[in-house]
Design an enzyme around this catalytic site. Structure first.
Site, PDB file in Angstrom:
ATOM      1  N   GLN A  57       6.405 -86.245  10.613  1.00 27.39           N
ATOM      2  CA  GLN A  57       6.250 -87.630  10.686  1.00 27.39           C
ATOM      3  C   GLN A  57       5.993 -88.444  11.186  1.00 27.39           C
ATOM      4  O   GLN A  57       5.653 -89.883  10.895  1.00 27.39           O
ATOM      5  CB  GLN A  57       7.943 -87.640  10.909  1.00 27.39           C
ATOM      6  CG  GLN A  57       9.289 -86.902   9.694  1.00 27.39           C
ATOM      7  CD  GLN A  57      10.526 -87.530  10.756  1.00 27.39           C
ATOM      8  OE1 GLN A  57      11.584 -86.176  10.645  1.00 27.39           O
ATOM      9  NE2 GLN A  57      11.012 -88.338   9.841  1.00 27.39           N
ATOM     10  N   HIS A 159      10.175 -77.910  12.794  1.00 25.94           N
ATOM     11  CA  HIS A 159      10.985 -79.103  12.379  1.00 25.94           C
ATOM     12  C   HIS A 159      10.202 -79.220  11.171  1.00 25.94           C
ATOM     13  O   HIS A 159       9.747 -80.451  10.673  1.00 25.94           O
ATOM     14  CB  HIS A 159      10.573 -80.435  13.068  1.00 25.94           C
ATOM     15  CG  HIS A 159      11.619 -81.637  13.230  1.00 25.94           C
ATOM     16  ND1 HIS A 159      12.294 -82.449  14.249  1.00 25.94           N
ATOM     17  CD2 HIS A 159      11.762 -81.812  11.958  1.00 25.94           C
ATOM     18  CE1 HIS A 159      13.059 -83.059  13.232  1.00 25.94           C
ATOM     19  NE2 HIS A 159      12.841 -83.238  12.222  1.00 25.94           N
ATOM     20  N   ASN A 204      14.737 -77.078  13.753  1.00 28.98           N
ATOM     21  CA  ASN A 204      15.543 -77.926  13.647  1.00 28.98           C
ATOM     22  C   ASN A 204      16.471 -77.873  13.241  1.00 28.98           C
ATOM     23  O   ASN A 204      15.661 -77.209  12.075  1.00 28.98           O
ATOM     24  CB  ASN A 204      14.581 -79.292  13.681  1.00 28.98           C
ATOM     25  CG  ASN A 204      15.166 -80.678  13.522  1.00 28.98           C
ATOM     26  OD1 ASN A 204      16.394 -81.021  13.946  1.00 28.98           O
ATOM     27  ND2 ASN A 204      15.235 -81.380  12.664  1.00 28.98           N
ATOM     28  N   GLN A 205      17.324 -78.248  13.186  1.00 31.26           N
ATOM     29  CA  GLN A 205      18.938 -77.612  11.670  1.00 31.26           C
ATOM     30  C   GLN A 205      18.767 -77.135  11.122  1.00 31.26           C
ATOM     31  O   GLN A 205      18.021 -76.826   9.892  1.00 31.26           O
ATOM     32  CB  GLN A 205      18.142 -79.723  10.805  1.00 31.26           C
ATOM     33  CG  GLN A 205      18.506 -80.808  11.570  1.00 31.26           C
ATOM     34  CD  GLN A 205      19.064 -82.280  10.668  1.00 31.26           C
ATOM     35  OE1 GLN A 205      18.736 -83.298  11.649  1.00 31.26           O
ATOM     36  NE2 GLN A 205      19.109 -81.830   9.497  1.00 31.26           N
ATOM     37  N   TYR A 348      25.113 -88.178  12.520  1.00 31.57           N
ATOM     38  CA  TYR A 348      25.470 -89.240  11.784  1.00 31.57           C
ATOM     39  C   TYR A 348      25.940 -90.013  11.326  1.00 31.57           C
ATOM     40  O   TYR A 348      26.342 -90.893  11.333  1.00 31.57           O
ATOM     41  CB  TYR A 348      23.756 -88.749  10.921  1.00 31.57           C
ATOM     42  CG  TYR A 348      22.195 -88.713  11.024  1.00 31.57           C
ATOM     43  CD1 TYR A 348      21.657 -89.851  11.725  1.00 31.57           C
ATOM     44  CD2 TYR A 348      22.111 -87.547  11.688  1.00 31.57           C
ATOM     45  CE1 TYR A 348      19.899 -90.110  12.264  1.00 31.57           C
ATOM     46  CE2 TYR A 348      20.180 -87.058  11.973  1.00 31.57           C
ATOM     47  CZ  TYR A 348      19.969 -88.430  12.720  1.00 31.57           C
ATOM     48  OH  TYR A 348      18.496 -88.142  12.925  1.00 31.57           O
ATOM     49  N   GLU A 420      19.855 -85.694  18.063  1.00 36.10           N
ATOM     50  CA  GLU A 420      19.701 -86.928  16.806  1.00 36.10           C
ATOM     51  C   GLU A 420      20.576 -87.293  16.744  1.00 36.10           C
ATOM     52  O   GLU A 420      21.694 -87.346  16.755  1.00 36.10           O
ATOM     53  CB  GLU A 420      19.161 -86.555  15.874  1.00 36.10           C
ATOM     54  CG  GLU A 420      17.492 -85.467  15.776  1.00 36.10           C
ATOM     55  CD  GLU A 420      17.524 -85.675  14.980  1.00 36.10           C
ATOM     56  OE1 GLU A 420      17.990 -86.248  13.516  1.00 36.10           O
ATOM     57  OE2 GLU A 420      16.500 -84.680  14.350  1.00 36.10           O
ATOM     58  N   TRP A 468      17.538 -91.379  17.088  1.00 39.01           N
ATOM     59  CA  TRP A 468      16.477 -90.995  16.277  1.00 39.01           C
ATOM     60  C   TRP A 468      15.982 -93.065  15.683  1.00 39.01           C
ATOM     61  O   TRP A 468      17.696 -93.455  15.227  1.00 39.01           O
ATOM     62  CB  TRP A 468      16.999 -90.432  15.431  1.00 39.01           C
ATOM     63  CG  TRP A 468      15.851 -89.923  14.535  1.00 39.01           C
ATOM     64  CD1 TRP A 468      15.505 -90.907  12.895  1.00 39.01           C
ATOM     65  CD2 TRP A 468      14.966 -89.159  13.863  1.00 39.01           C
ATOM     66  NE1 TRP A 468      15.158 -90.118  13.099  1.00 39.01           N
ATOM     67  CE2 TRP A 468      14.274 -88.966  13.192  1.00 39.01           C
ATOM     68  CE3 TRP A 468      14.468 -87.748  15.003  1.00 39.01           C
ATOM     69  CZ2 TRP A 468      12.692 -88.800  13.009  1.00 39.01           C
ATOM     70  CZ3 TRP A 468      13.768 -87.782  14.730  1.00 39.01           C
ATOM     71  CH2 TRP A 468      12.350 -87.619  14.258  1.00 39.01           C
ATOM     72  N   PHE A 476      11.549 -87.967   6.226  1.00 39.39           N
ATOM     73  CA  PHE A 476      11.539 -87.053   5.076  1.00 39.39           C
ATOM     74  C   PHE A 476      12.804 -87.503   3.454  1.00 39.39           C
ATOM     75  O   PHE A 476      13.382 -87.905   3.565  1.00 39.39           O
ATOM     76  CB  PHE A 476      12.472 -85.719   5.286  1.00 39.39           C
ATOM     77  CG  PHE A 476      11.275 -84.851   6.533  1.00 39.39           C
ATOM     78  CD1 PHE A 476      10.414 -84.340   5.753  1.00 39.39           C
ATOM     79  CD2 PHE A 476      11.967 -85.651   8.099  1.00 39.39           C
ATOM     80  CE1 PHE A 476       9.144 -84.007   7.101  1.00 39.39           C
ATOM     81  CE2 PHE A 476      10.988 -84.240   8.945  1.00 39.39           C
ATOM     82  CZ  PHE A 476       9.886 -84.121   8.112  1.00 39.39           C
ATOM     83  N   PHE A 484      13.965 -96.104  10.537  1.00 37.29           N
ATOM     84  CA  PHE A 484      15.289 -95.667  11.816  1.00 37.29           C
ATOM     85  C   PHE A 484      14.859 -96.031  12.908  1.00 37.29           C
ATOM     86  O   PHE A 484      15.616 -95.818  14.196  1.00 37.29           O
ATOM     87  CB  PHE A 484      14.993 -94.312  11.771  1.00 37.29           C
ATOM     88  CG  PHE A 484      16.126 -93.784  10.448  1.00 37.29           C
ATOM     89  CD1 PHE A 484      17.281 -92.959  11.004  1.00 37.29           C
ATOM     90  CD2 PHE A 484      15.669 -93.113   9.683  1.00 37.29           C
ATOM     91  CE1 PHE A 484      18.585 -92.699  10.515  1.00 37.29           C
ATOM     92  CE2 PHE A 484      16.518 -92.085   8.370  1.00 37.29           C
ATOM     93  CZ  PHE A 484      17.569 -92.454   9.193  1.00 37.29           C
TER      94      PHE A 484
END
Length: 541
Positions: A57, A159, A204-205, A348, A420, A468, A476, A484
């Site tokens: 990113q 990531h 990540n995630q 989030y 995040e 974040w 993405f 952001f």
């Protein structure tokens, strides 16, 4: 009378300064943006306040091998974002990393979460095929720069930017070969950077790549069943997500085992995965919706936390998914169970869950349907849980309170970092409007308020928070249509200044509030009113 009013305001401020008396609001208008009243002092000494990014990113493509997001966004540019954006250049942090450190220094940040690009360090995917000295130089410079500014690096190994060569060779995470390749890559990172990096994130995630990359085809590598999206080059939306998730867990555990076996004693660091979290509320007052809400939590969080804490998938997943859900061998289960020193939790939004027992044909079935729930942004009466997050969802600040408490009570009181938490604004706003991002301040402060509250009330073991994101970047699936960042990036002039937005200036003061800051800040837009304090949360409507 004027003196009396001043005295009253002073006493009110004094009382509100006490962390246990500060009122956290669940909905607008928010008052937590007053850094004189709510700031880092509401958290324990040493609590890390940082910002986050990821390699694809922000770095740009210069000097690295291709990854699956390069191929995905070039083959399906419309999936990279409505603006056909991609990470070819983005912020060019590969060459402008010193600007990033300068912005973090200006923010008073005490931590930075970033990721290493696997295809930058190992352009051909495997250590045996050669290591890129340019990547070593770049990451050494970034890490050394952070340490020199007393910022703690939190480094993510994966990531989502898998080297394309490994996807081409054996379909990446669909094949168990990925476990050894990821372990070797992680081993190299620990060897090169572990003397200074004490906080490692494996993946990540864990939820995202299996679901979006293999069930829906919206993320790289873009696989799914043909009737889910005819553009998908192949896939099975019912089976592949579970295989990918399983291999991710094995790869994660293998990396943790290498770190604990070879490096932990000398380097004295910690390692763990990052989970994407949501809070789920019942769609209505029915028992069916309440049951669906619990299933949503298990299929969203327990899918990975079950193996990480117990060495097996949750029983209800085994019941609902059947033989599509892989089994761990005894050796694998022992390796996966307990394979974390901390958990990174990204949070989030909150959603409503309602029961959905509809049976659909196998060719249009996805793994996301297996929880037999439908997730919505509004409840049965049409109410959202809080203010708009984007065009399709809403945020609920108290959700972070519930998520933290849920992980404490359900998964054995782990050490947690919020890795995040952030808010998007439109990408097409001009500089003046983009930097006047007061709604982002509302989002950040309201979540930080409830984070402080749950730490104090529930004794949740949270030791850090990363907003974040550091600056605007490629997002993405959204390209550059959203921003952001706490700092503004002009993508038409990426070598230009990185200006702090109003949110960045607020975060700066929040982290290091000073006596010189005026009580009547220009950020103070929300009025302190008893009406707001007493009003009912929309989430309960």
């Amino acid at each position: 009378m004027k003196l009396l009013m001043l005295a009253f305001v002073f006493l009110l401020a004094l009382a509100t300064c006490k962390g246990d008396e500060f009122v956290c609001e669940e909905n607008e208008p928010f008052t937590c943006n007053q850094t004189k009243l709510f700031n880092s002092g509401n958290f324990e000494k040493g609590f890390i306040f940082g910002v986050a990014s990821s390699a694809y990113q922000v770095e740009g493509g210069r000097g690295r091998g291709l990854n699956v997001w390069d191929s995905f966004t070039h083959r399906f540019p419309e999936k990279g974002g409505a603006d056909l954006g991609n990470g070819d250049t983005t912020c060019d942090s590969y060459t402008l990393w010193q600007k990033d450190i300068d912005v973090m220094d200006e923010l008073n940040s005490t931590g930075y979460r970033f990721s290493i690009a696997w295809s930058r360090l190992l352009p051909k995917g495997k250590r045996s095929r050669g290591v890129n000295p340019g990547a070593i130089k770049y990451y050494n410079g970034l890490i050394d720069g952070l340490v020199a500014k007393n910022m703690t690096p939190f480094v993510t190994l994966f990531h989502w930017d898998l080297p394309q060569t490994l996807q081409d060779e054996y379909n990446g995470f669909l094949n168990k070969t990925i476990v050894d390749d990821f372990k070797d890559y992680a081993d190299l990172c620990f060897e090169l950077f572990g003397d200074r990096v004490k906080n490692w994130i494996t993946i990540n995630q864990l939820y995202t790549v299996p679901t979006r990359g293999y069930a829906l085809g919206t993320d790289a590598p873009g696989r799914c069943s043909p009737k889910i999206d005819v553009r998908c080059p192949g896939g099975n939306s019912s089976t592949e997500p579970y295989i990918v998730a399983h291999n991710q867990l094995l790869a994660h555990a293998a990396a943790v085992d290498v770190y604990r076996t070879k490096y932990k004693d000398d380097q004295k660091g910690m390692i763990g995965p990052v989970m994407i979290t949501r809070w789920f509320l019942p769609f209505d007052h029915s028992q069916e919706s309440k049951d669906a809400t619990e299933r949503a939590k298990i299929f969203f969080h327990g899918w990975f936390m079950g193996p990480l804490t117990e060495g097996k998938y949750p029983d209800i997943m085994r019941e609902y998914v059947g033989d599509r859900l892989p089994e761990f061998s005894e050796t694998e289960a022992a390796l996966v169970k307990g394979s974390y020193d901390f958990l990174g939790l990204n949070y989030y939004v909150t959603q409503y869950a309602q029961n959905n027992q509809t049976i659909v044909p196998s060719d249009v079935h996805t793994a996301l349907m297996d929880s037999r729930t439908t997730l919505t942004s509004k409840n049965a009466t049409g109410h959202a849980p809080g203010p708009p997050f984007n065009a399709a969802s809403y945020y609920y600040p108290k959700g972070i309170y519930y998520v933290m408490d849920y992980f404490k009570t359900t998964y054995g009181d782990p050490l947690i970092y919020v890795t995040e938490n952030g808010f998007s604004t439109p990408g097409d706003e001009d500089f003046e409007k983009a930097t006047a991002d007061y709604k982002r301040i509302d989002y950040l402060c309201s979540h930080l308020c409830f984070l402080s509250k749950v730490i104090k009330e529930k004794n949740v073991n949270v030791k850090g928070y990363f907003a974040w994101s550091l600056g605007d970047n490629y997002e993405f699936c959204n390209g550059f249509t959203v921003r952001f960042g706490l700092s503004y990036v002009d993508f038409a002039n990426i070598t230009g200044d990185r200006d702090l937005k109003a949110s960045g200036k607020w975060f700066q003061k929040f982290i290091n509030v000073t006596d010189e800051d005026s009580t009547n800040q220009d950020l103070l837009r929300s009025s302190v009113s008893s009406k707001n304090r007493d009003r009912k949360s929309l989430a309960d409507a």
